[in-house]
Design a protein around this motif. Structure first.
Motif, PDB file in Angstrom:
ATOM      1  N   LEU A  52      42.551  74.030 105.706  1.00 51.06           N
ATOM      2  CA  LEU A  52      43.396  74.607 106.756  1.00 51.06           C
ATOM      3  C   LEU A  52      42.598  75.568 107.631  1.00 51.06           C
ATOM      4  CD1 LEU A  52      46.681  75.049 104.700  1.00 51.06           C
ATOM      5  CD2 LEU A  52      46.250  73.377 106.516  1.00 51.06           C
ATOM      6  N   ASN A  53      41.656  76.295 107.040  1.00 50.70           N
ATOM      7  CA  ASN A  53      40.788  77.173 107.827  1.00 50.70           C
ATOM      8  C   ASN A  53      39.987  76.349 108.833  1.00 50.70           C
ATOM      9  OD1 ASN A  53      39.343  79.810 108.317  1.00 50.70           O
ATOM     10  ND2 ASN A  53      37.631  78.575 107.590  1.00 50.70           N
ATOM     11  N   ASP A  54      39.461  75.211 108.388  1.00 50.88           N
ATOM     12  CA  ASP A  54      38.681  74.344 109.274  1.00 50.88           C
ATOM     13  C   ASP A  54      39.529  73.783 110.418  1.00 50.88           C
ATOM     14  OD1 ASP A  54      36.475  74.817 107.682  1.00 50.88           O
ATOM     15  OD2 ASP A  54      36.552  72.859 106.668  1.00 50.88           O
ATOM     16  N   MET A  55      40.850  73.711 110.219  1.00 44.78           N
ATOM     17  CA  MET A  55      41.766  73.255 111.271  1.00 44.78           C
ATOM     18  C   MET A  55      42.113  74.371 112.252  1.00 44.78           C
ATOM     19  SD  MET A  55      44.470  70.707 109.448  1.00 44.78           S
ATOM     20  CE  MET A  55      45.194  70.377 111.042  1.00 44.78           C
ATOM     21  N   GLY A  56      41.659  75.594 111.949  1.00 45.15           N
ATOM     22  CA  GLY A  56      41.932  76.719 112.843  1.00 45.15           C
ATOM     23  C   GLY A  56      43.229  77.439 112.568  1.00 45.15           C
ATOM     24  N   VAL A  57      43.778  77.253 111.368  1.00 45.21           N
ATOM     25  CA  VAL A  57      45.046  77.902 111.010  1.00 45.21           C
ATOM     26  C   VAL A  57      44.840  79.410 110.855  1.00 45.21           C
ATOM     27  CG1 VAL A  57      46.731  78.107 109.118  1.00 45.21           C
ATOM     28  CG2 VAL A  57      46.074  75.848 109.973  1.00 45.21           C
ATOM     29  N   ASN A  58      45.791  80.184 111.393  1.00 38.93           N
ATOM     30  CA  ASN A  58      45.757  81.644 111.309  1.00 38.93           C
ATOM     31  C   ASN A  58      46.761  82.207 110.313  1.00 38.93           C
ATOM     32  OD1 ASN A  58      45.601  80.832 114.518  1.00 38.93           O
ATOM     33  ND2 ASN A  58      43.952  82.188 113.861  1.00 38.93           N
ATOM     34  N   VAL A  59      47.836  81.433 110.048  1.00 39.83           N
ATOM     35  CA  VAL A  59      48.921  81.875 109.168  1.00 39.83           C
ATOM     36  C   VAL A  59      49.355  80.685 108.323  1.00 39.83           C
ATOM     37  CG1 VAL A  59      51.282  82.802 109.061  1.00 39.83           C
ATOM     38  CG2 VAL A  59      49.760  83.506 110.923  1.00 39.83           C
ATOM     39  N   ILE A  60      49.579  80.915 107.020  1.00 38.89           N
ATOM     40  CA  ILE A  60      50.137  79.885 106.142  1.00 38.89           C
ATOM     41  C   ILE A  60      51.459  80.410 105.590  1.00 38.89           C
ATOM     42  CG2 ILE A  60      48.674  80.700 104.223  1.00 38.89           C
ATOM     43  CD1 ILE A  60      49.977  77.092 104.601  1.00 38.89           C
ATOM     44  N   ILE A  61      52.487  79.573 105.663  1.00 29.63           N
ATOM     45  CA  ILE A  61      53.824  79.923 105.171  1.00 29.63           C
ATOM     46  C   ILE A  61      54.184  78.944 104.065  1.00 29.63           C
ATOM     47  CG2 ILE A  61      56.277  80.090 105.762  1.00 29.63           C
ATOM     48  CD1 ILE A  61      55.377  80.746 108.663  1.00 29.63           C
ATOM     49  N   SER A  62      54.684  79.471 102.944  1.00 32.23           N
ATOM     50  CA  SER A  62      55.069  78.638 101.808  1.00 32.23           C
ATOM     51  C   SER A  62      56.107  79.373 100.973  1.00 32.23           C
ATOM     52  CB  SER A  62      53.829  78.332 100.960  1.00 32.23           C
ATOM     53  OG  SER A  62      54.166  77.476  99.886  1.00 32.23           O
ATOM     54  N   ILE A  72      41.442  83.111  98.635  1.00 33.11           N
ATOM     55  CA  ILE A  72      40.598  82.394  99.603  1.00 33.11           C
ATOM     56  C   ILE A  72      41.140  82.566 101.019  1.00 33.11           C
ATOM     57  CG2 ILE A  72      39.730  80.136 100.342  1.00 33.11           C
ATOM     58  CD1 ILE A  72      39.785  79.346  97.320  1.00 33.11           C
ATOM     59  N   PHE A  73      42.454  82.438 101.187  1.00 37.20           N
ATOM     60  CA  PHE A  73      43.036  82.650 102.515  1.00 37.20           C
ATOM     61  C   PHE A  73      42.715  84.057 103.017  1.00 37.20           C
ATOM     62  CE2 PHE A  73      46.215  79.127 101.669  1.00 37.20           C
ATOM     63  CZ  PHE A  73      45.798  78.320 102.725  1.00 37.20           C
ATOM     64  N   ASN A  74      42.867  85.056 102.148  1.00 37.74           N
ATOM     65  CA  ASN A  74      42.568  86.436 102.537  1.00 37.74           C
ATOM     66  C   ASN A  74      41.110  86.592 102.952  1.00 37.74           C
ATOM     67  OD1 ASN A  74      45.202  87.301 102.082  1.00 37.74           O
ATOM     68  ND2 ASN A  74      44.789  87.945 100.004  1.00 37.74           N
ATOM     69  N   VAL A  80      48.924  85.213 104.730  1.00 39.88           N
ATOM     70  CA  VAL A  80      49.707  84.438 103.771  1.00 39.88           C
ATOM     71  C   VAL A  80      51.131  84.987 103.727  1.00 39.88           C
ATOM     72  CG1 VAL A  80      49.963  83.777 101.346  1.00 39.88           C
ATOM     73  CG2 VAL A  80      47.673  83.926 102.375  1.00 39.88           C
ATOM     74  N   ILE A  81      52.097  84.106 103.963  1.00 37.20           N
ATOM     75  CA  ILE A  81      53.512  84.457 103.858  1.00 37.20           C
ATOM     76  C   ILE A  81      54.104  83.586 102.758  1.00 37.20           C
ATOM     77  CG2 ILE A  81      55.757  84.542 105.015  1.00 37.20           C
ATOM     78  CD1 ILE A  81      53.763  86.415 106.345  1.00 37.20           C
ATOM     79  N   THR A  82      54.543  84.206 101.671  1.00 35.85           N
ATOM     80  CA  THR A  82      55.202  83.455 100.594  1.00 35.85           C
ATOM     81  C   THR A  82      56.647  83.926 100.470  1.00 35.85           C
ATOM     82  OG1 THR A  82      54.402  85.025  98.945  1.00 35.85           O
ATOM     83  CG2 THR A  82      53.077  83.035  99.291  1.00 35.85           C
ATOM     84  N   GLY A  83      57.440  83.130  99.775  1.00 38.85           N
ATOM     85  CA  GLY A  83      58.855  83.433  99.590  1.00 38.85           C
ATOM     86  C   GLY A  83      59.737  82.844 100.673  1.00 38.85           C
ATOM     87  N   ALA A  84      59.147  82.041 101.565  1.00 37.26           N
ATOM     88  CA  ALA A  84      59.912  81.431 102.653  1.00 37.26           C
ATOM     89  C   ALA A  84      60.754  80.273 102.129  1.00 37.26           C
ATOM     90  CB  ALA A  84      58.967  80.941 103.743  1.00 37.26           C
ATOM     91  N   LYS A  85      61.856  80.005 102.812  1.00 31.99           N
ATOM     92  CA  LYS A  85      62.759  78.906 102.470  1.00 31.99           C
ATOM     93  C   LYS A  85      63.321  78.322 103.751  1.00 31.99           C
ATOM     94  CE  LYS A  85      64.213  80.875  98.103  1.00 31.99           C
ATOM     95  NZ  LYS A  85      65.289  81.276  97.232  1.00 31.99           N
TER      96      LYS A  85
END
Length: 118
Positions: A52-62, A72-74, A80-85
């Motif tokens: 995802l870093n290689d794709m240029g992603v700045n934020v991951i939501i899960s 690794i994301f940090n 990193v956003i967790t707890g999303a629904k």
């Protein structure tokens, strides 16, 4: 900015590594300007954050995520956003509006990947 949401059937998934795919949203001025869905290329330790870093992603939501992936994301400077629904686009828009906050949900045992967030 690029936002990736771990997804399955248009919904945020409980565990990012085992999702069907990722909904990728390109944004400008807090608006989604482009979206695409890509299949999950496979769950291997350390692979997805770099992919995802290689794709240029700045934020991951899960819904939840393992501690190794969070680290690794940090290290890559990806938020990193967790707890999303719920719906993936609604989650991305909530993030852009500043109303989606991370719960810090970390999955500790992969054998219980369906129980993340509990």
């Amino acid at each position: 900015m690029k936002i990736a949401v771990a997804s399955g059937n248009g919904m945020v998934t409980e565990h990012f590594g085992y999702c069907e795919g990722f909904s990728i949203f390109e944004t400008e001025n807090n608006q989604i300007i482009k979206s695409e869905s890509i299949p999950n290329p496979g769950h291997k330790p350390g692979f997805l954050p770099n992919f995802l870093n290689d794709m240029g992603v700045n934020v991951i939501i899960s819904g939840g995520m393992g501690g190794g992936a969070v680290t690794i994301f940090n290290e890559k400077g990806i938020e990193v956003i967790t707890g999303a629904k719920g719906n993936v686009e609604a989650a991305a828009n909530s993030y852009l509006q500043g109303s989606l906050k991370s719960t810090g949900s970390i999955c500790h045992e992969h054998k219980h990947h369906d129980e993340c967030g509990n």
